[in-house]
Design a protein around this motif. Sequence first.
Motif, PDB file in Angstrom:
ATOM      1  N   HIS A  95       6.904  11.304  -8.447  1.00 26.64           N
ATOM      2  CA  HIS A  95       6.265  10.495  -7.575  1.00 26.64           C
ATOM      3  C   HIS A  95       6.158   9.086  -8.041  1.00 26.64           C
ATOM      4  O   HIS A  95       6.508   8.202  -7.231  1.00 26.64           O
ATOM      5  CB  HIS A  95       4.399  10.919  -7.845  1.00 26.64           C
ATOM      6  CG  HIS A  95       4.190  12.192  -7.191  1.00 26.64           C
ATOM      7  ND1 HIS A  95       4.148  12.572  -5.994  1.00 26.64           N
ATOM      8  CD2 HIS A  95       4.058  13.475  -7.915  1.00 26.64           C
ATOM      9  CE1 HIS A  95       3.970  13.671  -5.882  1.00 26.64           C
ATOM     10  NE2 HIS A  95       4.034  14.305  -7.148  1.00 26.64           N
ATOM     11  N   SER A  96       6.300   8.694  -9.172  1.00 23.39           N
ATOM     12  CA  SER A  96       6.341   7.322  -9.568  1.00 23.39           C
ATOM     13  C   SER A  96       7.660   6.621  -9.087  1.00 23.39           C
ATOM     14  O   SER A  96       7.782   5.635  -8.681  1.00 23.39           O
ATOM     15  CB  SER A  96       6.171   7.089 -11.226  1.00 23.39           C
ATOM     16  OG  SER A  96       7.223   7.746 -11.764  1.00 23.39           O
ATOM     17  N   TYR A 144       0.933  -1.046  -0.026  1.00 21.53           N
ATOM     18  CA  TYR A 144      -0.095   0.222   0.103  1.00 21.53           C
ATOM     19  C   TYR A 144       1.007   1.328   0.075  1.00 21.53           C
ATOM     20  O   TYR A 144       1.967   1.291   0.704  1.00 21.53           O
ATOM     21  CB  TYR A 144      -0.929  -0.051   1.292  1.00 21.53           C
ATOM     22  CG  TYR A 144      -1.777  -1.300   1.382  1.00 21.53           C
ATOM     23  CD1 TYR A 144      -3.144  -1.203   0.954  1.00 21.53           C
ATOM     24  CD2 TYR A 144      -1.459  -2.428   1.896  1.00 21.53           C
ATOM     25  CE1 TYR A 144      -3.920  -2.347   1.052  1.00 21.53           C
ATOM     26  CE2 TYR A 144      -2.029  -3.243   1.838  1.00 21.53           C
ATOM     27  CZ  TYR A 144      -3.357  -3.528   1.632  1.00 21.53           C
ATOM     28  OH  TYR A 144      -4.270  -4.546   1.870  1.00 21.53           O
ATOM     29  N   TYR A 145       0.446   2.243  -0.645  1.00 19.24           N
ATOM     30  CA  TYR A 145       1.426   3.389  -0.915  1.00 19.24           C
ATOM     31  C   TYR A 145       0.418   4.783  -0.797  1.00 19.24           C
ATOM     32  O   TYR A 145      -0.613   4.982  -1.443  1.00 19.24           O
ATOM     33  CB  TYR A 145       2.117   3.418  -2.148  1.00 19.24           C
ATOM     34  CG  TYR A 145       2.989   4.589  -2.172  1.00 19.24           C
ATOM     35  CD1 TYR A 145       4.266   4.771  -1.693  1.00 19.24           C
ATOM     36  CD2 TYR A 145       2.589   5.995  -3.064  1.00 19.24           C
ATOM     37  CE1 TYR A 145       5.029   5.828  -1.737  1.00 19.24           C
ATOM     38  CE2 TYR A 145       3.252   6.946  -3.292  1.00 19.24           C
ATOM     39  CZ  TYR A 145       4.789   6.860  -2.655  1.00 19.24           C
ATOM     40  OH  TYR A 145       5.447   8.082  -2.679  1.00 19.24           O
ATOM     41  N   VAL A 146       0.952   5.384   0.345  1.00 14.19           N
ATOM     42  CA  VAL A 146      -0.061   6.811   0.591  1.00 14.19           C
ATOM     43  C   VAL A 146       0.966   7.959   0.337  1.00 14.19           C
ATOM     44  O   VAL A 146       2.025   8.031   0.909  1.00 14.19           O
ATOM     45  CB  VAL A 146      -0.822   6.737   1.827  1.00 14.19           C
ATOM     46  CG1 VAL A 146      -1.291   8.094   2.041  1.00 14.19           C
ATOM     47  CG2 VAL A 146      -1.557   5.662   2.035  1.00 14.19           C
ATOM     48  N   GLU A 147       0.705   9.085  -0.271  1.00 15.87           N
ATOM     49  CA  GLU A 147       1.405  10.383  -0.445  1.00 15.87           C
ATOM     50  C   GLU A 147       0.265  11.368  -0.302  1.00 15.87           C
ATOM     51  O   GLU A 147      -0.906  11.492  -0.424  1.00 15.87           O
ATOM     52  CB  GLU A 147       1.970  10.518  -1.821  1.00 15.87           C
ATOM     53  CG  GLU A 147       1.458  10.438  -2.956  1.00 15.87           C
ATOM     54  CD  GLU A 147       2.117  10.172  -4.163  1.00 15.87           C
ATOM     55  OE1 GLU A 147       3.515  10.263  -4.138  1.00 15.87           O
ATOM     56  OE2 GLU A 147       1.543  10.349  -5.304  1.00 15.87           O
ATOM     57  N   PHE A 177      10.560   2.955  -5.251  1.00 16.09           N
ATOM     58  CA  PHE A 177      11.555   2.981  -4.602  1.00 16.09           C
ATOM     59  C   PHE A 177      11.165   2.473  -3.115  1.00 16.09           C
ATOM     60  O   PHE A 177      11.691   1.540  -2.611  1.00 16.09           O
ATOM     61  CB  PHE A 177      12.533   4.063  -4.254  1.00 16.09           C
ATOM     62  CG  PHE A 177      13.437   4.156  -3.304  1.00 16.09           C
ATOM     63  CD1 PHE A 177      14.637   3.776  -3.443  1.00 16.09           C
ATOM     64  CD2 PHE A 177      13.232   5.137  -1.948  1.00 16.09           C
ATOM     65  CE1 PHE A 177      15.566   3.737  -2.383  1.00 16.09           C
ATOM     66  CE2 PHE A 177      13.874   4.967  -0.813  1.00 16.09           C
ATOM     67  CZ  PHE A 177      15.346   4.373  -1.235  1.00 16.09           C
ATOM     68  N   LEU A 178      10.223   3.196  -2.584  1.00 16.30           N
ATOM     69  CA  LEU A 178       9.790   2.724  -1.082  1.00 16.30           C
ATOM     70  C   LEU A 178       9.005   1.339  -1.240  1.00 16.30           C
ATOM     71  O   LEU A 178       9.057   0.548  -0.161  1.00 16.30           O
ATOM     72  CB  LEU A 178       8.757   3.811  -0.772  1.00 16.30           C
ATOM     73  CG  LEU A 178       9.348   5.177  -0.167  1.00 16.30           C
ATOM     74  CD1 LEU A 178       8.114   6.142  -0.089  1.00 16.30           C
ATOM     75  CD2 LEU A 178      10.514   4.831   0.698  1.00 16.30           C
ATOM     76  N   CYS A 179       8.128   1.158  -2.288  1.00 14.99           N
ATOM     77  CA  CYS A 179       7.765  -0.282  -2.464  1.00 14.99           C
ATOM     78  C   CYS A 179       8.460  -1.387  -2.453  1.00 14.99           C
ATOM     79  O   CYS A 179       8.124  -2.361  -1.752  1.00 14.99           O
ATOM     80  CB  CYS A 179       6.503  -0.056  -3.407  1.00 14.99           C
ATOM     81  SG  CYS A 179       5.153   0.647  -3.100  1.00 14.99           S
ATOM     82  N   GLN A 180       9.439  -1.058  -3.206  1.00 16.34           N
ATOM     83  CA  GLN A 180      10.800  -2.227  -3.300  1.00 16.34           C
ATOM     84  C   GLN A 180      11.018  -2.417  -1.932  1.00 16.34           C
ATOM     85  O   GLN A 180      11.235  -3.644  -1.603  1.00 16.34           O
ATOM     86  CB  GLN A 180      11.657  -1.818  -4.343  1.00 16.34           C
ATOM     87  CG  GLN A 180      12.809  -2.891  -4.611  1.00 16.34           C
ATOM     88  CD  GLN A 180      13.693  -2.617  -5.427  1.00 16.34           C
ATOM     89  OE1 GLN A 180      14.284  -1.645  -5.263  1.00 16.34           O
ATOM     90  NE2 GLN A 180      13.994  -3.188  -6.621  1.00 16.34           N
TER      91      GLN A 180
END
Length: 876
Positions: free
Chosen positions: A442-443, A345-348, A448-451
Amino acid sequence: MAKIIIVDGNSLINRAFFALKDLRNSKGIYTGGVLKFTEMVLMLIDDFEPTHFVIAFDMKGPTFRHLSYEAYKGTRTGMSDELAMQMPITKEILDALNISRVELQGYEADDLIGTIAKQAKNAGIEAHIITGDKDALQLAAEGVHVHITKKGITNLKDYDDEAIMEEWGVTADHVIDFKGLSGDSADNIPGVKGVGPKTAQKLLAQFKTVENLIENVEEVENQRIRNLIIEHAEEALMSKRLATIHQDVPIEIDFEAFKIVEPNLEATIGLMKQYELTSLLNRIKPTEKPAVETIAIEDVICDPEKVIKAANKAGKIYIRTAVEPSKERYMTCYGMAMNIDGKLYYVEGEAQLQALKPMLESDEIAISGFDVKRDYLWCLSEGIALKGIDFDGYIASYLINPARRNYLFEDILFEKHQLQIDGEEVLLGKGAKKKAYADIDHSSLKAFLCQQVSYLPILTESLMAEIKEAQLDLLLKEVELPLIEVLADMEYIGFKVDMQTLDELGTAIETKINEIETEVYRLAGENFNINSPKQLGVILFEKLGLPVGKKTKTGYSTSHDVLEKLMNKHEIIKEIIEYRMYAKLKSTYIDGLKAVVDEKERVHTSLNQTIAVTGRLSSTEPNLQNIPIRLPYGRKIRKIFIPDENCTLLDADYSQIELRVLAHLSEDDTLIKAFREGLDIHAITASQVFHVAEDEVSSLQRSRAKEVNFGIVYGMGDFGLSESLGITRKEAKSYIESYFETYPKVQTYMDGLIEQCKKDGYVETVLHRRRDIADINHSNFMLRSAAERTARNTPIQGSAADIIKLAMIKVYHALKENEMATQLILQVHDELILNVPEGELEKAKAILKEAMETAYMLDVPLKVDMNTGASWYDAK
């Protein structure tokens, strides 16, 4: 075509050593030579892409050349101790990297190189010799390339016959004849006395070889030269023999064994960690990165409500954030990736991230992360009370190996699982061109963070297994993780600064610097740039004629240790040392503080859990733990730090905590009795060491006894104590012997500690904080001695660090539970500083005293000294 690199190991490691001469790891072991040499080897493999690789080393003891000419290399000094201690480490690492090495008693590395090169040529393998020794030029031939290092291997010169002729006036075939005539001062080869390089070139142009010259000496036109050749013919022939590299050494050459193969990753990683050479790990990582199997774009969603629902159901989440601090210690979060039950999950965005507050404040959700204090600081900035911190891989990595230089996520992942992913440096860059998270699209940030968070569960699992195996889980759960909240709160609050005092003190220090500068110019007899080592060296060693200590590539060394040895040689030295101290004071604590003071006139130091190997906290940006208080103006720096309006500072300091820890660990009856009865421990030691009654101990004797007491704590031997007190080693030895006679169980404890460490390979603190002592059984005396000093000191200093951390947690929560406005704002080793509002002082004192004195129950009482004041200076 097959290609072999043949390295002159001793030549290259000498150059590597001098490139990073002073580099040492946390154990005091010199590692610069190892680091640079290994970098050179890996760079040679990258640049030449060889199929084979071998390194030749000299061995101790005489060679056949020494046996034929006793004075061979007689002018050379032996290998320095600092480099000698690195040789076995270097060879260990080469073996782990599966880099072949050869050595043979009675022969030099040059002979092995020559033999391998000859056989390689015969086997159709293109040979490249890498050395700093031009003796190897005689080996240059078709199929054998000789590369001479100038400054490391980034500046190699490839010598062929044309280059050798241009420089030496002879071809490769006649290099040995050239040395036979002109000699070689580096190897103490005599040659023919009176025949220099130019004469040798002329003679060899006519006669080609030494033997032919001697046979036809009557053809030499110059009578003086003719007579010299006749008189020194034997020396010429012997010198040629000494200079000749043997290419038929009786050693079995197996080119199959010299082939480049993959390194032993486990062994290599272990050695890099052991010797704190983690910067090399990137050089040995696999070239191909693994596919990121767990990232699936459909699992990456941005709805906070769905995230919270999934987190509540799972009861456990893994997080990675892109968080950056400001000068005010406020944090901005540019994105948060979460791994919940294997889904990402990714939130910004500020509003979306703020919407995660119920999840982050829940007591029912366990949160695992990596460097969670940054996340906590962001939460404080957003008014979020982060709870549920269950694991921090950053701190766990530190507890497992506190000697590392960094704890980068990607490095730890590679070491534990041999998985290679991009780190922050790949995303942001480094140095002057380093970007901020705000500058990343953003992408890219999301990917980066998801990896990273996709691999966080397996990394957490492996780290936790190691933590449990080393019995560090209680230390992690009960000390280090709870401390995150305490430290984040302290950093966020900051320390008030009196800007007027800061300006006034800056002006006073600048005036002092100008006064010293004027005096230095007077003593030097001219004005010059005191900050220029080159100009200062000329003044000291050429104009004033002071004895030269060290030399550097750029001239004379004017380092602090060089100047200290010259202290009694000229009064200018004292002034220069003072000038440097005040200049550093101004740049670090006047200019430096001004640069980091925020709009509310506060500074926010970083209190780091993962830097000091002993477990102590460290302070950076600015460093408030190392203010040089022995200088009058250094002490006055503390006047800058003041309480908030209508508040006072409360300062509490443990009294002799390390000696009390020693009493507890050693169970020495005399030490325990002294602390339980509140006696003067330094006076007792002085009485026994100097054989006088306690009431007759002088201030000097007490001061020296204090040095002995703390010297024992820090594992100091007679040499260290003699240096510290300025006495002979014999006197220092007698002091130490008298000390152990007074406190016999201390010696028994120290001896037992070393024996236990030799068996287990590590030492522990009272809370089982562990430190591996890798070289405790090393055959090298210097490595082993350094390890023993570390082993003696670590349990004492580390236990004191454990206790102050427990005290901080206890104080912090006691203030919260009592709903007090008093705040813990700084820790400096054994000292805590609180900002106390009017009306809370007595209660704050009681809480502080009780928390610190009961933080951990030793066999002797913990004693706390407390003071208050309108500035840190007044409260200390």
